[in-house]
Design a protein around this motif. Structure first.
Motif, short mmCIF file in Angstrom:
data_model
loop_
_atom_site.label_atom_id
_atom_site.label_comp_id
_atom_site.label_asym_id
_atom_site.label_seq_id
_atom_site.Cartn_x
_atom_site.Cartn_y
_atom_site.Cartn_z
N SER A 176 0.84 -1.19 0.00
CA SER A 176 0.00 0.00 0.00
C SER A 176 0.88 1.24 0.00
CB SER A 176 -0.94 0.00 1.21
OG SER A 176 -0.20 0.03 2.41
N GLY A 177 0.27 2.35 -0.43
CA GLY A 177 0.99 3.62 -0.49
C GLY A 177 0.34 4.51 -1.52
N VAL A 178 0.47 5.81 -1.34
CA VAL A 178 -0.10 6.76 -2.29
C VAL A 178 0.54 6.53 -3.64
CG1 VAL A 178 -0.34 9.19 -2.86
CG2 VAL A 178 -0.55 8.43 -0.48
N GLY A 179 -0.25 6.53 -4.72
CA GLY A 179 0.23 6.10 -6.02
C GLY A 179 0.85 7.16 -6.90
N MET A 180 0.49 8.43 -6.73
CA MET A 180 0.98 9.45 -7.65
C MET A 180 1.72 10.54 -6.89
SD MET A 180 -2.02 9.86 -10.47
CE MET A 180 -0.90 10.72 -11.53
N VAL A 181 2.84 10.97 -7.46
CA VAL A 181 3.65 11.99 -6.83
C VAL A 181 4.36 12.79 -7.92
CG1 VAL A 181 5.66 10.50 -6.58
CG2 VAL A 181 5.34 12.41 -4.99
N VAL A 236 10.87 -5.06 -5.08
CA VAL A 236 11.10 -5.34 -6.50
C VAL A 236 10.22 -4.38 -7.29
CG1 VAL A 236 10.87 -7.11 -8.29
CG2 VAL A 236 11.53 -7.76 -5.96
N CYS A 237 10.68 -3.94 -8.45
CA CYS A 237 9.83 -3.08 -9.26
C CYS A 237 9.76 -3.59 -10.69
CB CYS A 237 10.32 -1.63 -9.25
SG CYS A 237 11.91 -1.36 -10.02
N GLN A 238 8.68 -3.23 -11.35
CA GLN A 238 8.50 -3.61 -12.75
C GLN A 238 8.04 -2.40 -13.52
OE1 GLN A 238 6.01 -7.04 -13.35
NE2 GLN A 238 6.60 -7.23 -15.48
N ALA A 239 8.92 -1.86 -14.33
CA ALA A 239 8.59 -0.71 -15.16
C ALA A 239 7.78 -1.17 -16.36
CB ALA A 239 9.86 -0.02 -15.60
N PRO A 240 7.05 -0.26 -16.98
CA PRO A 240 6.24 -0.63 -18.15
C PRO A 240 7.08 -1.29 -19.23
CG PRO A 240 5.66 1.56 -17.40
CD PRO A 240 6.86 1.15 -16.59
N SER A 274 13.19 12.04 -3.49
CA SER A 274 13.73 12.60 -4.73
C SER A 274 13.28 11.78 -5.94
CB SER A 274 15.26 12.65 -4.68
OG SER A 274 15.70 13.41 -3.58
N LEU A 275 12.00 11.53 -6.00
CA LEU A 275 11.47 10.66 -7.05
C LEU A 275 11.59 11.29 -8.43
CD1 LEU A 275 8.49 9.24 -5.06
CD2 LEU A 275 10.22 7.86 -6.20
N LYS A 276 11.82 10.42 -9.41
CA LYS A 276 11.98 10.82 -10.80
C LYS A 276 10.95 10.10 -11.66
CE LYS A 276 16.98 10.67 -9.97
NZ LYS A 276 18.27 10.07 -10.42
N PRO A 277 10.62 10.64 -12.81
CA PRO A 277 9.67 9.95 -13.69
C PRO A 277 10.09 8.52 -14.02
CG PRO A 277 9.95 12.20 -14.42
CD PRO A 277 10.96 11.98 -13.32
N GLU A 278 11.39 8.27 -14.10
CA GLU A 278 11.85 6.91 -14.40
C GLU A 278 11.66 5.94 -13.25
OE1 GLU A 278 13.56 9.78 -14.77
OE2 GLU A 278 15.69 9.51 -14.27
N ASP A 279 11.24 6.43 -12.08
CA ASP A 279 10.89 5.54 -10.97
C ASP A 279 9.47 5.00 -11.13
OD1 ASP A 279 12.57 7.82 -8.76
OD2 ASP A 279 13.34 5.92 -9.56
N THR A 280 8.74 5.49 -12.10
CA THR A 280 7.38 5.00 -12.34
C THR A 280 7.41 3.51 -12.64
OG1 THR A 280 6.59 7.13 -13.17
CG2 THR A 280 5.40 5.15 -13.90
N ALA A 281 6.67 2.74 -11.83
CA ALA A 281 6.68 1.29 -11.95
C ALA A 281 5.65 0.69 -11.01
CB ALA A 281 8.07 0.74 -11.60
N LEU A 282 5.46 -0.59 -11.16
CA LEU A 282 4.68 -1.36 -10.21
C LEU A 282 5.66 -1.88 -9.16
CD1 LEU A 282 1.77 -2.38 -9.76
CD2 LEU A 282 2.41 -4.43 -11.03
N GLN A 315 0.78 -8.42 -4.79
CA GLN A 315 0.16 -8.00 -6.06
C GLN A 315 0.74 -6.71 -6.60
OE1 GLN A 315 -2.24 -9.90 -7.79
NE2 GLN A 315 -1.38 -11.32 -6.31
N GLY A 316 1.42 -5.98 -5.75
CA GLY A 316 2.07 -4.76 -6.19
C GLY A 316 1.21 -3.52 -6.01
N THR A 317 1.89 -2.38 -5.96
CA THR A 317 1.21 -1.09 -5.91
C THR A 317 1.86 -0.17 -6.94
OG1 THR A 317 0.45 0.69 -4.46
CG2 THR A 317 2.67 -0.14 -4.06
N GLN A 318 1.04 0.52 -7.71
CA GLN A 318 1.56 1.36 -8.78
C GLN A 318 2.04 2.69 -8.23
OE1 GLN A 318 1.89 0.71 -12.13
NE2 GLN A 318 2.87 2.71 -12.31
N VAL A 319 3.24 3.06 -8.64
CA VAL A 319 3.80 4.37 -8.32
C VAL A 319 4.02 5.12 -9.64
CG1 VAL A 319 5.80 5.62 -7.41
CG2 VAL A 319 4.90 3.61 -6.19
#
Length: 119
Positions: free
Chosen positions: A7-12, A37-41, A85-93, A111-115
């Motif tokens: 869980s966690g807020v999804g958009m930043v 673990v993360c999975q980018a598009p 210090s989040l960056k657009p390239e951190d966007t992932a599940l 199941q993952g949470t989308q950031v």
């Protein structure tokens, strides 16, 4: 049964911070190393951080050192990820996984949470 629920807020926005949580149940949490673990598009899942059972030993992918912090609260059976210090390239599940950097693929993950980081 074994469960990992992220869980966690999804958009930043660019440069923002986010804290993810992972609630574990169905197994003895304190007995296991845990990972994020993360999975980018368009890509496969990629390990980037682990924490040992007691919380005193952590490891990170070189690209993320200094920006992300993994932690755990064994009394609450919960794993955390502080993301700064989040960056657009951190966007992932983002998934939490049972196991460390060498064996998370053979364990179990949630199941993952989308950031999503917008610029």
């Amino acid at each position: 049964q074994l469960q990992l629920v992220e869980s966690g807020v999804g958009m930043v926005q660019l440069g923002g911070s986010l804290r993810l949580s992972c609630a574990a149940s169905g197994f003895i949490f304190v007995n296991y190393d845990m990972s994020w673990v993360c999975q980018a598009p368009g890509k496969g899942p990629e390990w980037f951080s682990s924490i040992a059972t007691g919380g005193g030993i952590t490891s990170y992918a070189d690209s993320l050192k200094g920006r992300f912090t993994i932690s755990r609260d064994n009394a609450k059976n919960t794993l955390y990820l502080q993301m700064n210090s989040l960056k657009p390239e951190d966007t992932a599940l983002y998934y939490c996984a049972r196991g460390g950097s060498l064996n998370w693929r053979t364990g179990y993950r949630g199941q993952g949470t989308q950031v999503t980081v917008s610029s």
